[in-house]
Design a protein around this motif. Sequence first.
Motif, PDB file in Angstrom:
ATOM      1  N   PHE A 167     -12.695  -4.900   6.991  1.00 50.54           N
ATOM      2  CA  PHE A 167     -11.840  -4.165   6.048  1.00 50.54           C
ATOM      3  C   PHE A 167     -12.342  -4.362   4.616  1.00 50.54           C
ATOM      4  CE2 PHE A 167      -8.191  -3.841   3.203  1.00 50.54           C
ATOM      5  CZ  PHE A 167      -7.624  -2.641   3.603  1.00 50.54           C
ATOM      6  N   ASN A 221     -14.179  -1.636   1.983  1.00 52.56           N
ATOM      7  CA  ASN A 221     -13.537  -1.372   0.689  1.00 52.56           C
ATOM      8  C   ASN A 221     -14.054  -2.343  -0.369  1.00 52.56           C
ATOM      9  OD1 ASN A 221     -11.241   0.635   1.548  1.00 52.56           O
ATOM     10  ND2 ASN A 221     -11.149  -1.040   3.028  1.00 52.56           N
ATOM     11  N   ARG A 227      -4.827 -12.970   2.876  1.00 55.20           N
ATOM     12  CA  ARG A 227      -4.086 -11.905   2.183  1.00 55.20           C
ATOM     13  C   ARG A 227      -3.787 -12.277   0.736  1.00 55.20           C
ATOM     14  NH1 ARG A 227      -1.208 -10.814   7.414  1.00 55.20           N
ATOM     15  NH2 ARG A 227       0.098 -12.616   6.889  1.00 55.20           N
ATOM     16  N   TRP A 233       0.800  -6.985   1.250  1.00 59.98           N
ATOM     17  CA  TRP A 233      -0.464  -6.417   1.725  1.00 59.98           C
ATOM     18  C   TRP A 233      -0.337  -4.916   1.956  1.00 59.98           C
ATOM     19  CZ3 TRP A 233      -5.257  -7.795   1.458  1.00 59.98           C
ATOM     20  CH2 TRP A 233      -6.214  -7.133   2.232  1.00 59.98           C
ATOM     21  N   THR A 234       0.832  -4.457   2.320  1.00 63.27           N
ATOM     22  CA  THR A 234       1.035  -3.014   2.523  1.00 63.27           C
ATOM     23  C   THR A 234       0.820  -2.243   1.219  1.00 63.27           C
ATOM     24  OG1 THR A 234       3.425  -3.238   2.144  1.00 63.27           O
ATOM     25  CG2 THR A 234       2.661  -3.395   4.409  1.00 63.27           C
ATOM     26  N   GLU A 250      -2.939  -1.784   0.983  1.00 62.59           N
ATOM     27  CA  GLU A 250      -3.390  -0.736   1.901  1.00 62.59           C
ATOM     28  C   GLU A 250      -3.069   0.647   1.350  1.00 62.59           C
ATOM     29  OE1 GLU A 250      -3.210  -2.769   6.315  1.00 62.59           O
ATOM     30  OE2 GLU A 250      -1.332  -2.084   5.427  1.00 62.59           O
ATOM     31  N   SER A 251      -1.872   0.783   0.779  1.00 61.93           N
ATOM     32  CA  SER A 251      -1.488   2.070   0.183  1.00 61.93           C
ATOM     33  C   SER A 251      -2.390   2.406  -0.994  1.00 61.93           C
ATOM     34  CB  SER A 251      -0.026   2.020  -0.275  1.00 61.93           C
ATOM     35  OG  SER A 251       0.841   1.802   0.807  1.00 61.93           O
ATOM     36  N   LEU A 275      -5.465   1.445  -1.542  1.00 58.39           N
ATOM     37  CA  LEU A 275      -6.804   1.809  -1.073  1.00 58.39           C
ATOM     38  C   LEU A 275      -6.831   3.221  -0.507  1.00 58.39           C
ATOM     39  CD1 LEU A 275      -7.840  -1.559   0.584  1.00 58.39           C
ATOM     40  CD2 LEU A 275      -8.801  -0.543  -1.483  1.00 58.39           C
ATOM     41  N   GLU A 276      -5.773   3.599   0.187  1.00 65.38           N
ATOM     42  CA  GLU A 276      -5.703   4.958   0.730  1.00 65.38           C
ATOM     43  C   GLU A 276      -5.624   5.982  -0.398  1.00 65.38           C
ATOM     44  OE1 GLU A 276      -5.857   7.984   3.334  1.00 65.38           O
ATOM     45  OE2 GLU A 276      -6.190   5.857   3.743  1.00 65.38           O
TER      46      GLU A 276
END
Length: 203
Positions: free
Chosen positions: A76, A80, A113, A157-158, A161-162, A164-165
């Motif tokens: 991951f 990224n 994390r 961590w969410t 992830e958001s 990065l998206e």
Amino acid sequence: MALEQEDLDKIRDLITGVVDDKLKSHGNNDGDPKNNNDDDDIIAKAQKAAAEDAANKARESAIANSVKFNGMVHSFVKENAEAFGGVIGEKLMEILTNNTKNENEVDRANEFRKNLIDQFIQLQANIDNLPDGSKAEIEHYRGLTEADKRAQSAKYWTVIESGLEINKQMKKAKQIAIANSAGSSSNREIPKHIMVPTKKAQE
């Protein structure tokens, strides 16, 4: 011989007494404080058992999620790399991997994390692209103690992830905009350094 009324009354009283004794022996006495205490004890035991069951399930879920996270975090970060500082992110992963070899799966995941979140939010470009709600979450994270950052790392961590998206979608949109500004493939000017074959002159 027919029973006299007096005999019937005696039989009725006898039966009533037997029934009353049976009910008392089974604790069927709503006015007895002892019975109420017994009910309270049963409810308390049920609540304790339910709480322990929920805690066990939460623990099992945390372990399963940590194992999954630890198995994919290296790839991951590599995919990224730019968002984690490129070479800095790679070195960070090497250090974390060595430092957490003897940790259990949950503690390893929390350590990964926490440090990756810290690295991600050091880069202002990552923060700029986040929506306001996610920016507020990051500010709240910054105010936590180091121990709480680790303990709550899965929640935050969410946000990463958001982010990065969102970064991926913005890059894609920019690429599409650049392509559109250059014209479609049918209208785009052919670069001068590409030689276009021409028909041979007829002899």
